[in-house]
Design a protein around this motif. Sequence first.
Motif, PDB file in Angstrom:
ATOM      1  N   GLY A 102       0.778  -1.237   0.000  1.00 56.82           N
ATOM      2  CA  GLY A 102       0.000   0.000   0.000  1.00 56.82           C
ATOM      3  C   GLY A 102       0.803   1.277   0.000  1.00 56.82           C
ATOM      4  N   LEU A 103       2.126   1.200   0.082  1.00 56.76           N
ATOM      5  CA  LEU A 103       2.955   2.402   0.034  1.00 56.76           C
ATOM      6  C   LEU A 103       3.122   2.862  -1.410  1.00 56.76           C
ATOM      7  N   TRP A 104       3.451   4.124  -1.599  1.00 57.42           N
ATOM      8  CA  TRP A 104       3.553   4.657  -2.944  1.00 57.42           C
ATOM      9  C   TRP A 104       4.936   5.248  -3.169  1.00 57.42           C
ATOM     10  N   GLU A 105       5.339   5.295  -4.447  1.00 63.79           N
ATOM     11  CA  GLU A 105       6.705   5.650  -4.815  1.00 63.79           C
ATOM     12  C   GLU A 105       7.100   7.037  -4.327  1.00 63.79           C
ATOM     13  N   GLU A 106       6.216   8.018  -4.476  1.00 63.54           N
ATOM     14  CA  GLU A 106       6.554   9.389  -4.081  1.00 63.54           C
ATOM     15  C   GLU A 106       6.863   9.472  -2.585  1.00 63.54           C
ATOM     16  N   LEU A 107       6.125   8.715  -1.787  1.00 69.32           N
ATOM     17  CA  LEU A 107       6.364   8.708  -0.344  1.00 69.32           C
ATOM     18  C   LEU A 107       7.733   8.111  -0.038  1.00 69.32           C
ATOM     19  N   LEU A 108       8.037   6.971  -0.652  1.00 66.19           N
ATOM     20  CA  LEU A 108       9.295   6.287  -0.387  1.00 66.19           C
ATOM     21  C   LEU A 108      10.493   7.077  -0.900  1.00 66.19           C
ATOM     22  N   ASP A 109      10.333   7.746  -2.036  1.00 66.06           N
ATOM     23  CA  ASP A 109      11.469   8.420  -2.661  1.00 66.06           C
ATOM     24  C   ASP A 109      11.727   9.814  -2.105  1.00 66.06           C
ATOM     25  N   THR A 110      10.663  10.541  -1.776  1.00 65.93           N
ATOM     26  CA  THR A 110      10.804  11.931  -1.348  1.00 65.93           C
ATOM     27  C   THR A 110      10.704  12.082   0.172  1.00 65.93           C
ATOM     28  N   PHE A 111       9.642  11.577   0.747  1.00 62.44           N
ATOM     29  CA  PHE A 111       9.422  11.699   2.196  1.00 62.44           C
ATOM     30  C   PHE A 111      10.338  10.766   2.977  1.00 62.44           C
ATOM     31  N   GLN A 112      10.586   9.575   2.425  1.00 62.29           N
ATOM     32  CA  GLN A 112      11.443   8.563   3.047  1.00 62.29           C
ATOM     33  C   GLN A 112      11.083   8.315   4.517  1.00 62.29           C
ATOM     34  N   PRO A 113       9.901   7.757   4.760  1.00 67.64           N
ATOM     35  CA  PRO A 113       9.497   7.481   6.148  1.00 67.64           C
ATOM     36  C   PRO A 113      10.440   6.476   6.800  1.00 67.64           C
TER      37      PRO A 113
END
Length: 230
Positions: free
Chosen positions: A118-129
């Motif tokens: 359920g995670l999305w690329e923009e979150l992983l690449d930019t926000f990097q939780p």
Amino acid sequence: MSAAEWKKKCEAEWSLQGAPLPDSLDWKSVYEAKPLGRNLLKNPSPLGLSKDAPPPERDATMRGLPCFQLDGDFTGWTTSVEILPYDTSGIPKGAVICQLPKRSWFSMEQVVDLKAEGLWEELLDTFQPEIFIQDWYEETRVHQSIYQLHVKLLGADKSTVISEHCVNPTEDLSTYSHTWKEVSHVFCNYGPGVRYVHFLHRLKNSFMMEFYPTKFTGSSVIVRPVTTSS
């Protein structure tokens, strides 16, 4: 609820203010998947044990032929056994050896598909939780080295290692409290491109007339809706 309302619900409940939230996502599906804050590993405690209760005492009835694999339901895990050669270090030359313990590594691994969860690329690449790793293993006197952990953050091809963390503790055999020992790590500022988490841990078992296993519980891979500034 409209798509915009589902998006706002995700943003509010997961504290994603400032994170990229593209309109192209099906936010209702993302919300129902609950990819943030939950354990993404399947079957995290296959031995049926909990870190909130002491490890069970060794079953003295486990005798017979050598056994090198823990007894449990390992659905969701890929397992393997490595039989180790006899350790003759420390034995004086000329000493008569009646029997030596036979040891083995029991390995368990999983690969977590972050986008499928359920995670999305923009979150992983930019926000990097933050990606939080946790595990618990039993203190035993099987050997000085009874536990190893190797976690890798992988790219879309499943072979590019973007970040990794290894643990190989040495046990103090002079003390023994038979408790759970925690291992944890937080991945942050890992860079763009992460799509998978490869989680592998190994536990050492010993057999000499009886089976002496090293147990574990509570393995976790949790993506937390926070980011850490460098």
